[in-house]
Design an enzyme around this catalytic site. Structure first.
Site: not given
Ligand SMILES: [Zn+2]
Length: 464
Positions: A87, A150
């Site tokens: 992501d 994340e």
């Molecule tokens: Zn990162």
């Protein structure tokens, strides 16, 4: 084994694969979540693309509910983990190229995710390819685990650690070289200002700044009403002469719209950015507004503006090993219907009690409510730990930078999920950090060097 030559030989394929990853907008998109795509389709598609590379190249792969997955090499009961993510933060404004089209400009690869973390995670994947292609058989398995959240809540990686056996050790290629052996604690607070009044003039009608708690807001806008709009505009223009940010204004009868453009930066070091929201608040605090609107902007102006060490809140603290407590004001929102909301994110060293942050915020706001929305404790692996020593030795040998030392940072990486985990690359000390910013880039030569370092490092830490 010539690790650098092995990495250089894979350059065309690496570039082609990175292009595919960057083309997928994989910022969190829960507005479009489905049972199939719990975080929205983008993050899942980027994960699927990663795993498709693994399948193509003959590795064992596993997709866990489209939120996390892994590519595995080798055999044995234990495994060493490499934790990356597919992501990205949202593209945001200010790009001079298409953020989702990998642009090659000289040595630089430009695009969202080239530096954080598609470029480095893919370099780690290519390190597995180097081991496999050269017949290097590790004494334990190596798993490249790919998260898809994340930048927000770590949903996928947390699920991974809940459902899979823990690794014997690992690193996360999601920060910088040489190596990060300590990470500050990370806690966020939501400060809510209730709306209690009827409509009055002058009035703050709306205020908006910031996309995420872990970014310094680049843009801020406010709409207010005034009986003397031209006076406000003049004061705003005068204010702009005295500050390092730029701004613009529009009026329509007694309605005024103000905008400020600052500089985005990662929330772990707010000093590197210019917070458009706190600048705009410090202007508005000097204007006459309705009481609730006034309280909202005055709190930001007096207690949060231009104070990355939270001195005005009485929270400044420095630990000898882990450094300073830092504060980022990542989101500021206000409407005259619902009131105000501020999201502040703190990175703190050992020795700070996050409850004290809550108390100080509450004491400073009086009428607002303060709520802790997340907290992660500080993480530390000793500098003479064998893992730290092995990785540092490979890094020093391949870069020739023998004096570089492990460091402690405010950024939280997946490394903290492993008892025996550190962050390792891929930003080199000589390269500009553009993570989370417009025109994010990473030099191709750095990424190939990272690939080579990762390959040797993985071979070294799994050879016994
Ligand atoms: Zn990162």
């Amino acid at each position: 084994m010539d690790w650098k030559a092995a990495a250089a030989a894979l350059q065309p394929e690496y570039l082609a694969d990175l292009k595919k990853l960057v083309a997928i907008d994989s910022s969190r998109d829960v507005e479009h979540q489905t049972d199939e795509f719990p975080l929205g389709p983008g993050p899942a598609h980027a994960l699927q693309q990663f795993l498709a590379f693994g399948e193509r190249d003959g590795f064992v792969t596993k997709n866990i509910d489209n939120i996390v997955g892994y590519i595995e090499y080798g055999s044995g009961s234990e495994y060493f983990a490499v934790l990356g993510h597919a992501d990205t933060v949202p593209a945001g404004k200010g790009w001079t190229t298409d953020p989702f089209k990998l642009e090659v400009s000289g040595d630089n690869l430009i695009g969202r995710g080239t530096s954080d973390d598609k470029g480095p995670a893919l370099a780690a994947y290519y390190a597995l390819r180097i081991l496999k292609a050269n017949g290097i058989h590790p004494m334990r398995k190596i798993r490249l685990v790919i998260g898809t959240d994340e930048e927000t809540n770590w949903t996928g990686m947390k699920r991974y650690f809940e459902t899979q056996p823990a690794p014997c050790g690992g690193f996360s290629p999601d920060a910088e070289f040489p190596l990060i052996n300590g990470e500050k604690g990370n806690t966020s607070f939501e400060i809510k200002f209730p709306q209690t009044q009827d409509s009055v003039v002058p009035q703050l009608k709306s205020f908006q700044a910031g996309l995420k708690e872990n970014m310094v807001p680049r843009d801020a806008t406010a709409v207010l009403t005034s009986d003397e709009p031209q006076t406000v505009v003049k004061a705003f223009n005068d204010f702009l002469q005295t500050v390092p940010v730029t701004g613009s204004s529009e009026t329509e009868s007694n309605l005024i719209r103000l905008a400020i453009v600052g500089k985005a930066a990662h929330g772990m070091e707010p000093k590197k950015g210019l917070n458009a929201g706190t600048y705009l608040s410090s202007f508005l605090a000097s204007q006459s507004l309705d009481p609730v609107g006034q309280k909202f902007v005055t709190f930001i102006a007096q207690k949060l503006h231009d104070d990355s060490r939270a001195v005005k809140l009485g929270l400044n603290f420095t630990d000898e090993v882990m450094g300073d407590l830092t504060m980022n004001v990542g989101q500021m929102q206000y409407t005259n219907d619902t009131g105000g909301l501020i999201n502040t994110n703190f990175r703190y060293p050992q020795g700070v009690d996050p409850n004290r942050i809550a108390q100080q915020l509450q004491a400073a706001t009086a009428t607002a409510t303060v709520r802790q929305i997340s907290n992660m404790q500080p993480h530390f692996v000793a500098i003479d730990d064998p893992l730290v020593e092995s990785l540092m030795e490979v890094y020093r040998k391949q870069t020739g930078r023998y004096h570089d030392q492990p460091e402690v940072v405010g950024g939280g990486t997946y490394a903290r999920l492993m008892e025996h985990g550190v962050a390792f690359g891929a930003l080199l000390p000589t390269t500009t950090d553009t993570m989370h910013q417009a025109n994010e880039f990473q030099p191709q030569s750095d990424l190939l060097l990272a690939m080579s370092i990762y390959a040797e490092a993985l071979a070294t830490v799994t050879d016994k």
